[in-house]
Design a protein around this motif. Structure first.
Motif, PDB file in Angstrom:
ATOM      1  N   GLY A  57       0.825  -1.196   0.000  1.00 25.76           N
ATOM      2  CA  GLY A  57       0.000   0.000   0.000  1.00 25.76           C
ATOM      3  C   GLY A  57       0.858   1.243   0.000  1.00 25.76           C
ATOM      4  N   ASP A  58       0.239   2.355  -0.326  1.00 23.11           N
ATOM      5  CA  ASP A  58       0.937   3.630  -0.474  1.00 23.11           C
ATOM      6  C   ASP A  58       0.487   4.579   0.623  1.00 23.11           C
ATOM      7  N   VAL A  59       1.425   5.294   1.235  1.00 21.50           N
ATOM      8  CA  VAL A  59       1.055   6.218   2.315  1.00 21.50           C
ATOM      9  C   VAL A  59       0.156   7.339   1.817  1.00 21.50           C
ATOM     10  N   ARG A  60       0.077   7.534   0.494  1.00 17.50           N
ATOM     11  CA  ARG A  60      -0.845   8.536  -0.052  1.00 17.50           C
ATOM     12  C   ARG A  60      -2.279   8.026  -0.092  1.00 17.50           C
ATOM     13  N   ASP A  61      -2.460   6.727   0.133  1.00 13.19           N
ATOM     14  CA  ASP A  61      -3.785   6.103   0.117  1.00 13.19           C
ATOM     15  C   ASP A  61      -4.319   6.084   1.555  1.00 13.19           C
ATOM     16  N   ALA A  79       8.749   5.378   5.429  1.00 12.52           N
ATOM     17  CA  ALA A  79       8.374   5.565   4.032  1.00 12.52           C
ATOM     18  C   ALA A  79       8.685   6.992   3.575  1.00 12.52           C
ATOM     19  N   ALA A  80       9.377   7.097   2.440  1.00 10.54           N
ATOM     20  CA  ALA A  80       9.700   8.413   1.892  1.00 10.54           C
ATOM     21  C   ALA A  80      10.228   8.261   0.481  1.00 10.54           C
ATOM     22  N   ALA A  81       9.997   9.297  -0.326  1.00 13.37           N
ATOM     23  CA  ALA A  81      10.704   9.430  -1.599  1.00 13.37           C
ATOM     24  C   ALA A  81      12.072   9.999  -1.264  1.00 13.37           C
ATOM     25  N   VAL A  82      13.134   9.329  -1.743  1.00 12.22           N
ATOM     26  CA  VAL A  82      14.496   9.659  -1.316  1.00 12.22           C
ATOM     27  C   VAL A  82      15.331  10.118  -2.496  1.00 12.22           C
ATOM     28  N   GLY A  83      16.104  11.191  -2.296  1.00 15.23           N
ATOM     29  CA  GLY A  83      17.031  11.665  -3.324  1.00 15.23           C
ATOM     30  C   GLY A  83      17.013  13.164  -3.445  1.00 15.23           C
ATOM     31  N   VAL A  84      18.140  13.783  -3.172  1.00 12.84           N
ATOM     32  CA  VAL A  84      18.218  15.252  -3.202  1.00 12.84           C
ATOM     33  C   VAL A  84      18.046  15.785  -4.616  1.00 12.84           C
ATOM     34  N   GLY A 100       2.531  14.731   2.330  1.00  9.99           N
ATOM     35  CA  GLY A 100       1.148  14.251   2.271  1.00  9.99           C
ATOM     36  C   GLY A 100       0.976  12.905   2.958  1.00  9.99           C
ATOM     37  N   GLY A 101       1.925  11.999   2.766  1.00 10.25           N
ATOM     38  CA  GLY A 101       1.839  10.688   3.417  1.00 10.25           C
ATOM     39  C   GLY A 101       1.911  10.797   4.928  1.00 10.25           C
ATOM     40  N   THR A 102       2.769  11.692   5.423  1.00 11.97           N
ATOM     41  CA  THR A 102       2.868  11.904   6.867  1.00 11.97           C
ATOM     42  C   THR A 102       1.602  12.555   7.403  1.00 11.97           C
TER      43      THR A 102
END
Length: 370
Positions: A57-61, A79-84, A100-102
């Motif tokens: 599942g996705d934290v945006r859901d 959970a996070a999108a990672v990368g500067v 948004g997920g948090t």
């Protein structure tokens, strides 16, 4: 025993947290969307602990996350999108996932009858911007980012913002002002501040662990936006020299994933603990030394490529002051750097490493970020 939910629990750090929780006898749920940038096959990785309940599942859901939180006592929000670099053009993606997920997680906890009695969130040293420095005459100073004009002159070090003399880097403490210089850093700052804010408002112990440069097994070797050790490893395994920006003498704090896990478990088990804590080693290592170490351990006949070029927003030095975590919950890094690098190499022998550095570098260059 308590039931723990690990968001991002199929990933690099999250999966090791899952393993340790299972080992200690906790009931564990994994909530992960199996992002193809991290999991190219789209399937749960073979290392995923079979004794934990896996929920894709996705934290945006909102609804899926709400269902996953049923019966949960402790949340590890990894959970996070990672990368500067990538965050500077995938702006909506990073904000939606990380902020948004948090927001979804906290909204569910606050507005539903959950059992959640503790929240731990993965923070990031990137939120500091430059680390702390000391001037012989002016004391502790916080210089701004280097200008493009300075970088074009290959003048890599920083100067005192008060007297303009040379300064030296010192360990960075949690009280340093956060000076984010990427969308990723901003979203990691927002994640930890949101969790700490709601924790305080609702009397839920909340802990933000600011990870420094984490390395170790299970870090994706085909993701060009992951940690520098994994990126270098992917290059070397494909007989390509590691590419290093500036002069290679910029320093970071490299900490084993096993020490990150120890910090998470110790912070969880100190039930009343709240606040933010640096998790690193307190020891600076140059980026060039990381490449040199991996090349030597892999027995390759090559030299890293020192470009003397720069990326916009890059910092020069940042190393953790870990005294707060040491005092609060007894954190002590235990993995020696050379041992950790050998473990990373041993693990890399059994996994595919697709070198996508040039592809990612081209994307940044096309957008004027290099």
């Amino acid at each position: 025993m308590k039931t723990c939910l690990v968001t991002g629990g199929a990933g690099f750090i999250g999966s090791f947290i899952v393993d340790e929780l299972v080992k200690k006898g906790y009931a564990v749920k994994i909530f992960d969307n199996l992002d193809p940038q991290v999991h190219p096959t789209g399937k749960a990785p073979a290392y995923l602990n079979k004794q934990a309940e896996f929920i894709q599942g996705d934290v945006r859901d909102y609804d899926a996350l709400k269902k996953a939180l049923t019966g949960v006592d402790v949340v590890f929000h990894e959970a996070a999108a990672v990368g500067v670099g990538q965050s500077q053009y995938q702006i909506k993606q990073y904000v939606d996932v990380n902020v948004g997920g948090t927001a979804n997680l906290l909204d569910i906890i606050v507005n539903n009858k959950t059992k959640v009695s503790k929240i731990l969130v993965a923070g990031s040293m990137s939120s500091y911007g430059e680390g702390q420095y000391e001037c012989e005459d002016c004391g502790i100073v916080r210089p701004p980012l280097r200008t493009e004009e300075q970088m074009k002159d290959h003048d890599w070090e920083l100067y005192c913002p008060e007297c303009y003399e040379d300064i030296r880097p010192i360990p960075t403490g949690e009280d340093k002002r956060l000076e984010c210089n990427s969308i990723y850093a901003m979203t990691k700052r927002d994640q930890e501040e949101m969790v700490l804010n709601i924790g305080e408002a609702y009397n839920i112990p909340a802990v933000a662990l600011r990870y420094f440069n984490v390395y170790g097994p299970r870090q994706s070797l085909s993701n060009p936006y992951t940690g520098v050790a994994a990126i270098f490893m992917s290059r070397i395994k494909n007989n390509h020299a590691p590419v290093i920006f500036e002069d290679g003498l910029q320093t970071r704090d490299f900490v084993s994933v096993h020490d990150i896990v120890r910090a998470n478990i110790a912070a969880m088990e100190k039930e009343s603990l709240s606040g933010c804590f640096n998790i690193g080693t307190g020891k600076p290592r140059s980026i060039k030394s990381i490449a040199d170490t991996l090349i030597a351990l892999l027995g390759k006949d090559m030299q890293p490529e020192i470009t003397n070029k720069f990326r916009k927003g890059d910092i020069r030095h940042c190393v953790a002051d870990i005294s707060k975590a040491q005092e609060a919950f007894g954190f002590e890094p235990k993995v020696k750097f050379e041992d950790g690098m050998k473990e990373l190499i041993q693990w890399s022998e059994s996994v595919n490493a697709e070198d996508k550095f040039e592809e990612a570098h081209h994307e940044l260059r096309k957008r004027g970020l290099v």
